[in-house]
Design a protein around this motif. Structure first.
Motif, PDB file in Angstrom:
ATOM      1  N   MET A   1       0.845  -1.184   0.000  1.00  0.00           N
ATOM      2  CA  MET A   1       0.000   0.000   0.000  1.00  0.00           C
ATOM      3  C   MET A   1       0.889   1.246   0.000  1.00  0.00           C
ATOM      4  N   LEU A   2       0.507   2.218  -0.813  1.00  0.00           N
ATOM      5  CA  LEU A   2       1.269   3.458  -0.919  1.00  0.00           C
ATOM      6  C   LEU A   2       1.054   4.344   0.299  1.00  0.00           C
ATOM      7  N   GLU A   3       2.147   4.970   0.725  1.00  0.00           N
ATOM      8  CA  GLU A   3       2.045   5.951   1.793  1.00  0.00           C
ATOM      9  C   GLU A   3       1.550   7.257   1.189  1.00  0.00           C
ATOM     10  N   ASN A   4       0.644   7.946   1.883  1.00  0.00           N
ATOM     11  CA  ASN A   4       0.194   9.280   1.504  1.00  0.00           C
ATOM     12  C   ASN A   4       0.896  10.274   2.399  1.00  0.00           C
ATOM     13  N   TYR A   5       1.489  11.307   1.786  1.00  0.00           N
ATOM     14  CA  TYR A   5       2.238  12.288   2.554  1.00  0.00           C
ATOM     15  C   TYR A   5       1.861  13.681   2.090  1.00  0.00           C
ATOM     16  N   PHE A   6       1.493  14.543   3.025  1.00  0.00           N
ATOM     17  CA  PHE A   6       1.202  15.941   2.707  1.00  0.00           C
ATOM     18  C   PHE A   6       2.447  16.757   3.000  1.00  0.00           C
ATOM     19  N   LEU A   7       2.961  17.443   1.980  1.00  0.00           N
ATOM     20  CA  LEU A   7       4.202  18.205   2.094  1.00  0.00           C
ATOM     21  C   LEU A   7       3.898  19.675   2.378  1.00  0.00           C
ATOM     22  N   ASN A   8       4.264  20.101   3.567  1.00  0.00           N
ATOM     23  CA  ASN A   8       4.082  21.496   3.953  1.00  0.00           C
ATOM     24  C   ASN A   8       5.201  22.365   3.395  1.00  0.00           C
ATOM     25  N   PRO A   9       4.984  23.690   3.327  1.00  0.00           N
ATOM     26  CA  PRO A   9       6.046  24.590   2.872  1.00  0.00           C
ATOM     27  C   PRO A   9       7.271  24.485   3.772  1.00  0.00           C
ATOM     28  N   GLY A  10       8.436  24.587   3.153  1.00  0.00           N
ATOM     29  CA  GLY A  10       9.685  24.527   3.905  1.00  0.00           C
ATOM     30  C   GLY A  10      10.190  23.127   4.143  1.00  0.00           C
ATOM     31  N   PHE A  11       9.643  22.152   3.412  1.00  0.00           N
ATOM     32  CA  PHE A  11      10.048  20.766   3.591  1.00  0.00           C
ATOM     33  C   PHE A  11      10.461  20.135   2.268  1.00  0.00           C
ATOM     34  N   GLU A  17      10.279   4.354  -0.131  1.00  0.00           N
ATOM     35  CA  GLU A  17       9.288   3.495  -0.782  1.00  0.00           C
ATOM     36  C   GLU A  17       8.353   4.350  -1.636  1.00  0.00           C
ATOM     37  N   PRO A  18       7.723   3.767  -2.660  1.00  0.00           N
ATOM     38  CA  PRO A  18       6.777   4.536  -3.473  1.00  0.00           C
ATOM     39  C   PRO A  18       5.713   5.198  -2.599  1.00  0.00           C
ATOM     40  N   SER A  19       5.428   6.455  -2.911  1.00  0.00           N
ATOM     41  CA  SER A  19       4.482   7.250  -2.120  1.00  0.00           C
ATOM     42  C   SER A  19       3.675   8.158  -3.021  1.00  0.00           C
ATOM     43  N   VAL A  20       2.590   8.662  -2.458  1.00  0.00           N
ATOM     44  CA  VAL A  20       1.802   9.707  -3.100  1.00  0.00           C
ATOM     45  C   VAL A  20       1.993  10.954  -2.247  1.00  0.00           C
ATOM     46  N   VAL A  21       2.615  11.976  -2.841  1.00  0.00           N
ATOM     47  CA  VAL A  21       2.918  13.212  -2.137  1.00  0.00           C
ATOM     48  C   VAL A  21       1.965  14.294  -2.629  1.00  0.00           C
ATOM     49  N   SER A  22       1.346  14.996  -1.688  1.00  0.00           N
ATOM     50  CA  SER A  22       0.408  16.068  -2.027  1.00  0.00           C
ATOM     51  C   SER A  22       0.907  17.385  -1.460  1.00  0.00           C
ATOM     52  N   HIS A 136       2.884  10.908  -7.715  1.00  0.00           N
ATOM     53  CA  HIS A 136       3.185   9.500  -7.455  1.00  0.00           C
ATOM     54  C   HIS A 136       4.681   9.313  -7.694  1.00  0.00           C
ATOM     55  N   THR A 137       5.427   9.033  -6.642  1.00  0.00           N
ATOM     56  CA  THR A 137       6.894   9.016  -6.723  1.00  0.00           C
ATOM     57  C   THR A 137       7.459   7.844  -7.520  1.00  0.00           C
ATOM     58  N   ARG A 138       6.695   6.789  -7.741  1.00  0.00           N
ATOM     59  CA  ARG A 138       7.193   5.644  -8.514  1.00  0.00           C
ATOM     60  C   ARG A 138       6.921   5.826 -10.006  1.00  0.00           C
ATOM     61  N   SER A 139       5.748   6.334 -10.364  1.00  0.00           N
ATOM     62  CA  SER A 139       5.365   6.419 -11.779  1.00  0.00           C
ATOM     63  C   SER A 139       5.649   7.784 -12.401  1.00  0.00           C
ATOM     64  N   ASN A 140       5.952   8.780 -11.580  1.00  0.00           N
ATOM     65  CA  ASN A 140       6.175  10.149 -12.037  1.00  0.00           C
ATOM     66  C   ASN A 140       4.909  10.776 -12.603  1.00  0.00           C
ATOM     67  N   GLU A 141       3.755  10.304 -12.174  1.00  0.00           N
ATOM     68  CA  GLU A 141       2.486  10.888 -12.585  1.00  0.00           C
ATOM     69  C   GLU A 141       2.116  11.994 -11.599  1.00  0.00           C
ATOM     70  N   ILE A 142       1.660  13.125 -12.150  1.00  0.00           N
ATOM     71  CA  ILE A 142       1.304  14.265 -11.317  1.00  0.00           C
ATOM     72  C   ILE A 142      -0.057  14.790 -11.749  1.00  0.00           C
ATOM     73  N   ALA A 143      -0.941  14.956 -10.776  1.00  0.00           N
ATOM     74  CA  ALA A 143      -2.234  15.589 -11.024  1.00  0.00           C
ATOM     75  C   ALA A 143      -2.171  17.005 -10.474  1.00  0.00           C
ATOM     76  N   VAL A 144      -2.619  17.962 -11.280  1.00  0.00           N
ATOM     77  CA  VAL A 144      -2.628  19.368 -10.884  1.00  0.00           C
ATOM     78  C   VAL A 144      -4.058  19.878 -11.001  1.00  0.00           C
ATOM     79  N   LEU A 145      -4.562  20.400  -9.886  1.00  0.00           N
ATOM     80  CA  LEU A 145      -5.880  21.016  -9.874  1.00  0.00           C
ATOM     81  C   LEU A 145      -5.702  22.499  -9.611  1.00  0.00           C
ATOM     82  N   TYR A 156      -8.454  14.980   1.440  1.00  0.00           N
ATOM     83  CA  TYR A 156      -8.691  13.726   2.112  1.00  0.00           C
ATOM     84  C   TYR A 156      -7.482  12.850   1.778  1.00  0.00           C
ATOM     85  N   PRO A 157      -6.834  12.202   2.665  1.00  0.00           N
ATOM     86  CA  PRO A 157      -7.181  11.946   4.050  1.00  0.00           C
ATOM     87  C   PRO A 157      -6.549  12.925   5.036  1.00  0.00           C
TER      88      PRO A 157
END
Length: 162
Positions: A1-11, A17-22, A136-145, A156-157
């Motif tokens: 299962m992929l880890e979900n990580y929210f990246l705050n400013p200054g980090f 491991e493969p992750s989904v970074v938001s 997505h850090t493994r596939s290099n796919e990025i969604a931009v809204l 969410y989450p």
């Protein structure tokens, strides 16, 4: 299962491991760097372009964030020739700011990537809208809204942890 990580400013985040970074950016900039050979990547998120006082270095500044980010990638075995970058953010709303800090952040990111000879593969920068990113850090796919308003409860989450 992929880890979900929210990246705050200054980090800076370079997972093992493969992750989904938001992240959420307005005038700030996020740089995603992906290693094509190792199929992994990470993200840095900075609010200001440049710090000149070396005694106060922090990844809140682009020149520090990108330098730290690259050092982290190199320490994990990445080689410059396999890296590609994408830049996001740098908006400017004239109603809320006199100075176009977003453009300065974009220029700093590009300058630093060029300085370190990192390929800039794409960018979604400038304008007046904020952006929500999911990388997505493994596939290099990025969604931009692109959004008019950045709300703290949009994610969410992450909504209960922000």
């Amino acid at each position: 299962m992929l880890e979900n990580y929210f990246l705050n400013p200054g980090f800076v985040y370079v997972p093992q491991e493969p992750s989904v970074v938001s992240a959420v950016v307005g005038s700030a900039v996020c740089v995603c760097i992906y290693d094509r050979k190792r199929a992994c990547g990470g993200m840095c998120h900075f609010q200001y372009p440049l710090i000149t006082d070396k005694g106060k270095t922090t990844p809140c500044y682009g020149n520090v964030a990108i330098y730290c980010f690259l050092r982290m990638l190199f320490s994990q075995g990445s080689k410059k020739k396999h890296l590609e970058a994408q830049i996001f953010g740098g908006a400017w709303n004239r109603e809320h700011a006199n100075r176009d800090i977003g453009r300065e952040n974009i220029n700093q990111a590009k300058k630093d990537l060029m300085k370190y000879s990192i390929l800039l593969a794409s960018e979604d920068v400038g304008g007046e809208k904020g952006r929500k990113l999911v990388f997505h850090t493994r596939s290099n796919e990025i969604a931009v809204l692109k959004v008019d308003n950045l709300r703290s409860d949009d994610w969410y989450p992450y909504e209960k942890t922000r």
